[in-house]
Design a protein around this motif. Structure first.
Motif, PDB file in Angstrom:
ATOM      1  N   UNK A   1     -39.852  -8.853 -16.078  1.00  0.00           N
ATOM      2  CA  UNK A   1     -39.334  -8.654 -14.729  1.00  0.00           C
ATOM      3  C   UNK A   1     -37.808  -8.623 -14.731  1.00  0.00           C
ATOM      4  N   UNK A   2     -37.198  -9.602 -15.399  1.00  0.00           N
ATOM      5  CA  UNK A   2     -35.732  -9.642 -15.447  1.00  0.00           C
ATOM      6  C   UNK A   2     -35.172  -8.456 -16.226  1.00  0.00           C
ATOM      7  N   UNK A   3     -35.933  -7.955 -17.192  1.00  0.00           N
ATOM      8  CA  UNK A   3     -35.488  -6.794 -17.967  1.00  0.00           C
ATOM      9  C   UNK A   3     -35.345  -5.552 -17.081  1.00  0.00           C
ATOM     10  N   UNK A   4     -36.169  -5.470 -16.028  1.00  0.00           N
ATOM     11  CA  UNK A   4     -36.101  -4.324 -15.116  1.00  0.00           C
ATOM     12  C   UNK A   4     -35.003  -4.483 -14.068  1.00  0.00           C
ATOM     13  N   UNK A   5     -34.486  -5.690 -13.941  1.00  0.00           N
ATOM     14  CA  UNK A   5     -33.526  -5.989 -12.890  1.00  0.00           C
ATOM     15  C   UNK A   5     -32.114  -5.653 -13.339  1.00  0.00           C
TER      16      UNK A   5
ATOM     17  N   UNK B   1     -28.580 -12.149 -18.333  1.00  0.00           N
ATOM     18  CA  UNK B   1     -28.476 -13.596 -18.558  1.00  0.00           C
ATOM     19  C   UNK B   1     -29.788 -14.309 -18.253  1.00  0.00           C
ATOM     20  N   UNK B   2     -30.466 -13.907 -17.155  1.00  0.00           N
ATOM     21  CA  UNK B   2     -31.755 -14.522 -16.816  1.00  0.00           C
ATOM     22  C   UNK B   2     -32.807 -14.215 -17.874  1.00  0.00           C
TER      23      UNK B   2
ATOM     24  N   UNK C   1     -31.077  -5.767 -23.642  1.00  0.00           N
ATOM     25  CA  UNK C   1     -29.807  -5.689 -24.371  1.00  0.00           C
ATOM     26  C   UNK C   1     -29.222  -4.271 -24.315  1.00  0.00           C
ATOM     27  N   UNK C   2     -30.045  -3.259 -24.636  1.00  0.00           N
ATOM     28  CA  UNK C   2     -29.507  -1.898 -24.713  1.00  0.00           C
ATOM     29  C   UNK C   2     -29.132  -1.360 -23.334  1.00  0.00           C
ATOM     30  N   UNK C   3     -29.883  -1.759 -22.304  1.00  0.00           N
ATOM     31  CA  UNK C   3     -29.535  -1.330 -20.951  1.00  0.00           C
ATOM     32  C   UNK C   3     -28.191  -1.881 -20.506  1.00  0.00           C
ATOM     33  N   UNK C   4     -27.834  -3.032 -21.054  1.00  0.00           N
ATOM     34  CA  UNK C   4     -26.556  -3.664 -20.717  1.00  0.00           C
ATOM     35  C   UNK C   4     -25.465  -3.364 -21.745  1.00  0.00           C
ATOM     36  N   UNK C   5     -25.760  -2.432 -22.655  1.00  0.00           N
ATOM     37  CA  UNK C   5     -24.759  -1.998 -23.623  1.00  0.00           C
ATOM     38  C   UNK C   5     -24.490  -2.963 -24.762  1.00  0.00           C
ATOM     39  N   UNK C   6     -25.307  -4.004 -24.892  1.00  0.00           N
ATOM     40  CA  UNK C   6     -25.117  -4.999 -25.953  1.00  0.00           C
ATOM     41  C   UNK C   6     -25.936  -4.603 -27.183  1.00  0.00           C
TER      42      UNK C   6
ATOM     43  N   UNK D   1     -33.501   3.565 -30.823  1.00  0.00           N
ATOM     44  CA  UNK D   1     -33.027   4.956 -30.885  1.00  0.00           C
ATOM     45  C   UNK D   1     -32.493   5.389 -29.517  1.00  0.00           C
ATOM     46  N   UNK D   2     -33.264   5.103 -28.477  1.00  0.00           N
ATOM     47  CA  UNK D   2     -32.851   5.456 -27.124  1.00  0.00           C
ATOM     48  C   UNK D   2     -31.622   4.660 -26.701  1.00  0.00           C
ATOM     49  N   UNK D   3     -31.549   3.394 -27.111  1.00  0.00           N
ATOM     50  CA  UNK D   3     -30.415   2.552 -26.735  1.00  0.00           C
ATOM     51  C   UNK D   3     -29.101   3.070 -27.277  1.00  0.00           C
ATOM     52  N   UNK D   4     -29.095   3.474 -28.539  1.00  0.00           N
ATOM     53  CA  UNK D   4     -27.872   4.052 -29.105  1.00  0.00           C
ATOM     54  C   UNK D   4     -27.495   5.332 -28.363  1.00  0.00           C
ATOM     55  N   UNK D   5     -28.477   6.170 -28.077  1.00  0.00           N
ATOM     56  CA  UNK D   5     -28.196   7.438 -27.396  1.00  0.00           C
ATOM     57  C   UNK D   5     -27.670   7.245 -25.990  1.00  0.00           C
ATOM     58  N   UNK D   6     -28.290   6.356 -25.219  1.00  0.00           N
ATOM     59  CA  UNK D   6     -27.885   6.174 -23.821  1.00  0.00           C
ATOM     60  C   UNK D   6     -26.511   5.533 -23.711  1.00  0.00           C
TER      61      UNK D   6
END
Length: 398
Positions: A56-60, A65-66, A89-94, A117-122
């Motif tokens: 859930x927090x991953x979608x937020x 941090x949560x 992590x990847x959605x937040x650029x970490x 793979x998607x995280x590096x690309x995005x």
């Protein structure tokens, strides 16, 4: 349930948390309320409850941090929890934390690999995304067919190939295409669209058209990619023709469609048609023009030498123009030799984006072309004093 004094247990909360994640209401409000209930009922250590909260927090938005706090509290996180944490992590650029976690996962599935793979690309690391895909394909689990790349994996790496400026991107994209054909995989809408985008951007229009013709199902995104590919490769009239055919077939154009077709009009200098299409966006389709659309119109007017009209159009914009819009008219000033307007636009660009080397170089070139040697020299000196270096150009053969 609470009204009837029926106490919820560890099996009650996972579906509630999933419902909260899918709700139109703010996730943070519902999630915090459920989290308080979980703590109150003493089921916060249940692995299914923990994984549900993590997902859930991953979608937020801003939930890193949560999510990380929940993950740290898990004694033995399952692969679903690890993948959710990777995604956060990847959605937040970490990407550093994502890679650290990935390398310490005892078990990885296709979601784990694709997320990286998607995280590096995005995050704009296209070459790294391609390299990670290559690493995936020689991993023993993939070689042994225990883990198989899927549609999302191929779309992610093809997107990075299409946007990568490095040598070998086209070759790697062709290798992916060959793998799809060799393994007799269905060419889905998204995979086909990604291939068209790749070949179009790489100048391989023939390949793009072959992929397009072989696709059984074509969605709006597919047409958008093909229209853009045609416009990029000197087939502007075919691009406009495809746009008209798209409307006849009942497919509704979207924001991306109009960027593609307006770009085609700009390249072909079809001013009247381009302006009419721009006006039709909201009038006929209810689409509010965005910065990209205004930039296309400025480019359209600038390429046609209508610099006064382009300036008036910019001044009438409902929001402040960004560097792409101002850069379009500055480029037109160079082509049409308008040093006076270039000076005004260039200074505006430098005031707003003082660290962009391209603006300095282009404006200096315009000054030199107008034999304003003192201004050109002063601009070059300002670059040196500010520590701004011109990015060296290079050529490649793929």
């Amino acid at each position: 349930m609470l009204a009837y004094q029926a106490p919820p247990n560890h099996r009650t909360f996972p579906p509630l948390i999933k419902a909260a994640s899918s709700s139109l209401s703010p996730v943070s409000h519902l999630g915090k309320s459920l989290h308080a209930q979980v703590l109150k009922r003493g089921v916060s250590s249940d692995p299914f409850v923990q994984t549900s909260f993590l997902c859930m927090y991953a979608q937020q938005l801003g939930g890193l941090s949560d999510a990380h706090q929940v993950f740290e509290e898990m004694s033995e996180p399952c692969i679903v929890a690890c993948n959710a944490m990777l995604d956060t992590f990847v959605k937040n650029g970490d990407l550093g934390s994502a890679l650290w976690l990935f390398e310490r996962m005892g078990v990885r599935d296709v979601v784990s690999w694709t997320t990286m793979v998607n995280g590096y690309g995005r995050n704009g690391w296209f070459a790294e995304a391609i390299q990670f895909f290559e690493k995936m394909m020689i991993d023993e689990d993939v070689m042994g067919r225990f883990v198989n790349p899927n549609e999302a994996t191929f779309v992610s790496v093809l997107s990075s190939c299409a946007n990568c400026n490095g040598a070998g991107a086209l070759y790697q994209g062709k290798q992916v295409h060959g793998f799809i054909i060799k393994n007799e995989m269905e060419l889905t809408v998204f995979m086909g669209t990604a291939l068209i985008d790749l070949y179009g951007k790489m100048g391989c229009l023939g390949y793009a058209m072959k992929v397009f013709s072989r696709m059984a199902v074509k969605e709006v995104c597919t047409l958008n990619s093909m229209i853009s590919s045609l416009a990029l490769n000197g087939k502007e009239f075919q691009a406009i023709e495809m746009f008209e055919k798209m409307k006849i077939e009942g497919l509704c154009p979207n924001e991306v469609t109009f960027v593609a077709v307006l770009s085609a009009c700009a390249r072909a200098k079809l001013v009247n048609l381009g302006l009419e299409l721009f006006r039709s966006m909201f009038r006929d389709f209810g689409i509010f023009p965005r910065m990209e659309h205004y930039g296309c119109v400025v480019d359209l007017l600038g390429r046609a030498g209508l610099l006064r009209e382009a300036t008036e159009f910019i001044n009438a914009m409902p929001f402040e123009p960004d560097s792409s819009v101002l850069g379009a008219i500055l480029g037109a000033c160079k082509v049409h030799g308008s040093a006076e307007l270039a000076n005004k636009v260039g200074r505006r660009l430098l005031d707003s984006w003082p660290r962009h080397c391209g603006q300095y170089v282009l404006l200096s070139t315009i000054y030199a072309g107008a034999e304003m040697w003192d201004r050109a020299a002063a601009l070059r000196k300002a670059m040196v004093e500010a520590g701004i270096q011109k990015v060296p150009a290079y050529s490649m053969i793929d």
